[in-house]
Design an enzyme around this catalytic site. Sequence first.
Site, PDB file in Angstrom:
ATOM      1  CE1 TYR A 188      -3.668   2.679   0.838  1.00 30.78           C
ATOM      2  CE2 TYR A 188      -2.361   3.250   2.154  1.00 30.78           C
ATOM      3  CZ  TYR A 188      -3.380   3.626   1.422  1.00 30.78           C
ATOM      4  OH  TYR A 188      -4.264   4.711   1.793  1.00 30.78           O
ATOM      5  CE  LYS A 234      -3.432   4.849  -2.027  1.00 29.22           C
ATOM      6  NZ  LYS A 234      -4.416   5.403  -2.677  1.00 29.22           N
TER       7      LYS A 234
END
Length: 257
Positions: free
Chosen positions: A160, A164
């Site tokens: 994740y 990002k």
Amino acid sequence: MQNVMNQSPLQPRVAVVTGAGSGIGQAVAQQLLEAGWAVTLTGRRLEPLENTAGGWGLAHSVAADISVHDDVVHLFDQVRERWGRLDLLFNNAGTYGPAGAVDEISPEDWSATVATNLTGSFLCAAEGFRMMRHQDPQGGRIINNGSIAAHSPRPRSVAYTATKHAITGLTKSIELDGRPYGITCGQIDIGNTSTALMDTLGVDAGALQADGTRRVEPTFPVEEAARTVLHMAQLPASASIGTVVMTASGMPFIGRG
């Protein structure tokens, strides 16, 4: 299909919101509709999109998997056919992906997270940019949903967090590429809205901290995040917010550890 944009001399601004079936995407889509925008809502399943649309006449639901190129092309073909132009893309769809240290994540789970969070955002940005570049008058705005993980990761969030961080590079590159065509690109990095994702992380019960302890963290209403996106979206073409960081008051972001 008749071009709805030609039915009234007062043409609404047109937006696409990905991941519009729940959470931040749902809240943003609903606030855009309340503000008079025409909105194409997209996500993998049609039923949640229809629930978000709630009978609004300017809502248009299209089921699509943004990690699949053909689905994304079809989505923007539908936008072009329905509305005739595009003023805003809110690149919101994403997944937290697997929880684990870098040596515990399978290549398959890594690839699936990258496909949704990064490749999907790229594919949608490419098609949205193409519409904005060639429409008359040309121009528009892309807003990417990043995360405070683009600044400071949580433990066991390597897939994740990496995606990002990459979204930040995507945002800045689109902003540069769009300048000749009146296309701006900004990013909102949100921390701890009251959504299902926060429930998954255990924020209300005790989220894992960098020192191995668990801590109950504050959250804030998702509608406040949506209002910030709406503000970014409704700026005049002469102004653009590059990056905004919005967190729950007092959450462990500055000084994490």
